[in-house]
Write a protein that holds these residues in place. Structure first.
Motif, short mmCIF file in Angstrom:
data_model
loop_
_atom_site.label_atom_id
_atom_site.label_comp_id
_atom_site.label_asym_id
_atom_site.label_seq_id
_atom_site.Cartn_x
_atom_site.Cartn_y
_atom_site.Cartn_z
N ALA A 11 0.83 -1.20 0.00
CA ALA A 11 0.00 0.00 0.00
C ALA A 11 0.86 1.25 0.00
CB ALA A 11 -0.92 -0.02 1.21
N ARG A 12 1.93 1.22 0.78
CA ARG A 12 2.82 2.37 0.84
C ARG A 12 3.56 2.55 -0.49
NH1 ARG A 12 4.73 1.10 5.16
NH2 ARG A 12 6.64 0.01 4.50
N ALA A 13 3.99 1.43 -1.08
CA ALA A 13 4.71 1.50 -2.37
C ALA A 13 3.79 2.00 -3.48
CB ALA A 13 5.27 0.13 -2.71
N GLU A 14 2.55 1.56 -3.49
CA GLU A 14 1.60 2.01 -4.52
C GLU A 14 1.26 3.48 -4.32
OE1 GLU A 14 -2.85 0.84 -6.18
OE2 GLU A 14 -1.93 -0.34 -4.60
N ARG A 15 1.16 3.91 -3.08
CA ARG A 15 0.79 5.30 -2.79
C ARG A 15 1.92 6.25 -3.12
NH1 ARG A 15 -1.15 4.28 1.63
NH2 ARG A 15 0.67 4.65 2.99
N HIS A 16 3.15 5.84 -2.86
CA HIS A 16 4.29 6.74 -3.04
C HIS A 16 5.18 6.37 -4.24
CE1 HIS A 16 3.37 8.63 0.77
NE2 HIS A 16 3.34 7.43 1.35
N GLY A 17 4.81 5.34 -5.01
CA GLY A 17 5.60 4.93 -6.17
C GLY A 17 6.94 4.34 -5.80
N LEU A 18 7.00 3.61 -4.69
CA LEU A 18 8.24 3.01 -4.23
C LEU A 18 8.34 1.58 -4.73
CD1 LEU A 18 8.12 4.33 -0.53
CD2 LEU A 18 9.36 5.32 -2.48
N GLN A 19 9.51 0.98 -4.54
CA GLN A 19 9.74 -0.40 -4.96
C GLN A 19 10.01 -1.26 -3.73
OE1 GLN A 19 12.63 -0.92 -8.12
NE2 GLN A 19 12.16 1.07 -9.03
N LEU A 20 9.63 -2.54 -3.87
CA LEU A 20 9.92 -3.51 -2.82
C LEU A 20 10.20 -4.84 -3.45
CD1 LEU A 20 7.28 -5.56 -2.39
CD2 LEU A 20 6.30 -3.47 -1.42
N ALA A 21 10.81 -5.74 -2.69
CA ALA A 21 11.14 -7.05 -3.20
C ALA A 21 10.94 -8.09 -2.12
CB ALA A 21 12.58 -7.08 -3.69
N ILE A 22 10.59 -9.31 -2.56
CA ILE A 22 10.43 -10.45 -1.66
C ILE A 22 11.43 -11.50 -2.06
CG2 ILE A 22 8.92 -12.31 -0.94
CD1 ILE A 22 6.57 -10.46 -1.25
N LEU A 23 12.21 -11.97 -1.07
CA LEU A 23 13.17 -13.03 -1.28
C LEU A 23 12.66 -14.28 -0.58
CD1 LEU A 23 14.82 -10.43 -1.83
CD2 LEU A 23 16.82 -11.67 -0.95
N PHE A 24 12.30 -15.29 -1.39
CA PHE A 24 11.77 -16.53 -0.85
C PHE A 24 12.92 -17.53 -0.82
CE2 PHE A 24 7.55 -18.60 -0.19
CZ PHE A 24 8.02 -19.83 0.22
N CYS A 25 13.42 -17.87 0.37
CA CYS A 25 14.58 -18.74 0.54
C CYS A 25 14.13 -20.13 1.00
CB CYS A 25 15.55 -18.18 1.55
SG CYS A 25 16.15 -16.53 1.15
N ASP A 26 14.67 -21.15 0.34
CA ASP A 26 14.41 -22.52 0.74
C ASP A 26 15.72 -23.25 0.80
OD1 ASP A 26 11.98 -24.62 0.91
OD2 ASP A 26 13.71 -25.54 -0.07
N LEU A 27 15.98 -23.91 1.94
CA LEU A 27 17.25 -24.62 2.11
C LEU A 27 17.31 -25.82 1.19
CD1 LEU A 27 17.61 -24.55 6.01
CD2 LEU A 27 18.59 -22.98 4.31
N ASP A 28 18.49 -26.07 0.65
CA ASP A 28 18.73 -27.24 -0.20
C ASP A 28 19.28 -28.38 0.63
OD1 ASP A 28 17.98 -25.66 -2.39
OD2 ASP A 28 20.04 -24.94 -2.68
N GLY A 29 18.67 -29.54 0.51
CA GLY A 29 19.17 -30.72 1.22
C GLY A 29 18.96 -30.68 2.72
N PHE A 30 17.88 -30.04 3.20
CA PHE A 30 17.66 -29.97 4.65
C PHE A 30 17.01 -31.23 5.19
CE2 PHE A 30 14.93 -28.85 8.27
CZ PHE A 30 15.89 -28.42 9.16
N LYS A 31 16.20 -31.89 4.36
CA LYS A 31 15.48 -33.07 4.84
C LYS A 31 16.43 -34.16 5.32
CE LYS A 31 11.74 -36.22 3.55
NZ LYS A 31 12.43 -37.44 3.94
N PRO A 32 17.57 -34.45 4.62
CA PRO A 32 18.49 -35.46 5.13
C PRO A 32 19.07 -35.12 6.49
CG PRO A 32 18.91 -35.08 2.82
CD PRO A 32 17.94 -34.03 3.23
N VAL A 33 19.16 -33.83 6.80
CA VAL A 33 19.68 -33.45 8.12
C VAL A 33 18.76 -33.98 9.20
CG1 VAL A 33 20.25 -31.54 9.65
CG2 VAL A 33 20.85 -31.43 7.23
#
Length: 582
Positions: A413-435
């Protein structure tokens, strides 16, 4: 705390209604009650006991005096008996024929022993007149004594007789006659020697009539058998019949020395004590009006009543002056408590100023304040903990999915109102299940905590780091100048940080991560938080398919920056089906 304050307000509202039952009033009421109880005890118990003791004491004194008077009367009568019997025994019989000589003999005897105030007389044996008398009285030689009871009794052979007291015919003076027979050698009565005395004559009953008992008491001499007063302090009672002779007669018969409350002939209540005159069967009554006998008790009763009233007034004055001062610490404490209850002042311990009941009250209040503060602190900590758990992941302490969505919606809402940019980083661990499978969940949880620490390190205050669930973490980057550049730079930092070895629970582990990035440029069609998350999730899966340890933007067909993807990426904006994660 609010409930306690509301209760205090309720107590404060009812305080005025309870004013009559305040501690001050109860102290005053208790003191007055104790004083009245003491007065009641004195009047009902102590004074009657004292009156009983006084009754016994006065009765003993009366009996002592009455016994003395009775012995004196008995002595006087016996002295006259002895005198008259002696004169009758030694009277010269030859003088019976010589009246003048007989009169001179009587004169001599009377002058030697003047016990008979009215004189002595020698009466003919037939009672037809006086042979001689002293002092001489005209006409006595013509008096017929034969008809009198006392003379007949003497003639019947009784050696000595005391006649009943009677009033003299001429002047009405109370008198009494004593007589003894004069006998010849053959024991024949040849004459009668009589002596007459006034009852109030000196040395006879005058002392009884003149002696007072106390201020208004006196003595009575009663002949119970004849029911008459022989002597009395009140001369008008002499030789009058008495209605109380039965009581006196009973005292004589039982030989008691009572101290009873009786009713006098004039109706006055009096304390009477009796002593007997043995030779005559008479009784001496010492009587004292009860009003005078019990005057000390009445005076003491008045002193008690007046003294109790004075003490009561004094105590009320003392209470009026001293109680407010004595109760001031308690009043101050109550005022402070009420002020805290009203919210006028902060709830805090009070200073203990006195080592008494008020001090105990203050200490109790301070303990209550400490307990309330402790409970309030625990409650606040619990509320803070619950609020934290409601918005954070319980394992890593990062924001949870709900909080991430909230931050993302506001950032969009803030980015749309003020023309700002944002980003989402979706991180998933590789090979965590064997741990988890090989080392257990404790090691896996320790790895997740370390991942959260590394992702949070160096973040801006406006950035959001959250755990999506399992081994998935999301970073929300707000207020970016160039979304792609800034997101890629941060994603690389994350890959480098997560690629470092993990030393956990005695194990050394190596992991990597796949990161999907979704960028919002602040212009164009509006996008929802769900759409942004789906885009980042889709990009993350493209990175995994590209060989893992990769960064992939949702608007690119190929991953960045290291290697080419092993498989073609999904079309732009599409959300692939979730593949099985390694």
């Amino acid at each position: 705390m609010m409930v306690w304050q509301q209760q205090c307000h309720l107590n404060d509202n009812t305080r005025n209604m309870m004013k009559p039952f305040s501690i001050k009033m109860r102290i005053v009421a208790l003191t007055i009650g104790l004083l009245l109880t003491l007065v009641f005890f004195r009047l009902i118990v102590a004074l009657p006991m004292m009156q009983s003791e006084l009754h016994t004491l006065v009765s003993a004194q009366q009996f002592s005096i009455a016994s003395y008077i009775a012995r004196d009367i008995d002595h006087s009568i016996n002295a006259r008996r002895a005198l008259l019997s002696g004169l009758a025994g030694r009277l010269p019989t030859e003088l019976l024929a010589d009246p003048v000589a007989m009169a001179n003999w009587l004169k001599l005897q009377h002058q030697v022993n003047p016990l008979f105030s009215r004189g002595l007389s020698v009466i003919r044996a037939d009672g037809t007149g006086v042979i001689a008398d002293y002092p001489a009285k005209n006409g006595r030689d013509r008096i017929d004594f034969a008809g009198t009871e006392w003379f007949r009794t003497v003639l019947q052979g009784q050696a000595f007789i005391i006649g009943k007291p009677q009033r003299e015919r001429v002047n009405g003076t109370p008198t009494m006659i004593m007589a003894a027979s004069v006998r010849d050698g053959q024991n024949k009565i040849i004459a009668v020697l009589a002596g007459m005395t006034n009852l109030d004559a000196p040395g006879f009953l005058d002392g009884l009539q003149q002696t007072k008992l106390g201020g208004s008491g006196d003595f009575l001499l009663v002949a119970p058998d004849d029911n008459v007063f022989i002597g009395a302090g009140d001369p008008s009672l002499v030789l009058k019949r008495t209605p109380i002779s039965e009581a006196y007669s009973r005292y004589v018969r039982t030989r008691t020395r009572p101290g009873d409350i009786t009713i006098a002939p004039d109706g006055t209540e009096e304390l009477s004590t009796v002593a007997s005159v043995p030779s005559m069967g008479w009784v001496v009554v010492a009587r004292l009006p009860t009003q005078e006998a019990y005057a000390p008790i009445e005076a003491l009763r008045n002193v008690m009543l007046v003294g109790s009233l004075v003490v009561l007034l004094f105590l009320l004055g003392v209470f009026h002056l001293m109680l407010p001062r004595v109760m001031r610490p308690l009043t101050t404490v109550a005022r402070s408590m009420r002020s805290m209850a009203d919210g006028s002042t902060a709830l805090a311990p009070l200073e203990v100023q006195t080592n008494d009941e008020v001090g105990d009250l203050v200490q109790g209040f301070n303990h209550l304040v400490a307990c309330l503060a402790e409970k309030e602190t625990a409650l606040e900590a619990s509320e803070a903990r619950m609020a934290f758990l409601a918005h954070h992941d319980t394992l890593t302490g990062l924001y949870n999915r709900g909080m991430l969505e909230d931050h993302l919606q506001r950032a969009l809402a803030r980015a749309e109102r003020h023309g700002l940019q944002l980003a989402i980083l979706f991180c998933d661990l590789d090979g965590f299940k064997p741990v988890n499978d090989n080392f257990g969940h404790d090691v896996g949880d320790a790895v997740l905590v370390e991942v959260a620490t590394r992702l949070s390190r160096g973040r801006r205050r406006t950035d959001t780091v959250a755990r999506q669930g399992g081994d998935e973490f999301v970073l929300l980057l707000d207020d970016l100048e160039d979304g792609h550049v800034d997101a890629e730079r941060l994603a690389r930092q994350c890959l480098d940080a997560l690629a470092q070895a993990y030393e956990v629970v005695g194990h050394r582990l190596a992991l990597s991560a796949s990161i999907g990035v979704a960028v919002y440029h602040g212009s164009g069609d509006a996008v929802s938080a769900t759409q942004m998350m789906a885009r980042a999730d889709s990009a993350m899966y493209r990175a995994k398919r590209a060989g893992k340890n990769k960064i992939c933007f949702n608007d690119e067909m190929t991953p960045r920056p290291n290697e080419q993807p092993a498989n073609a990426a999904a079309p732009h904006g599409s959300t692939p089906a979730r593949a099985h994660k390694q």
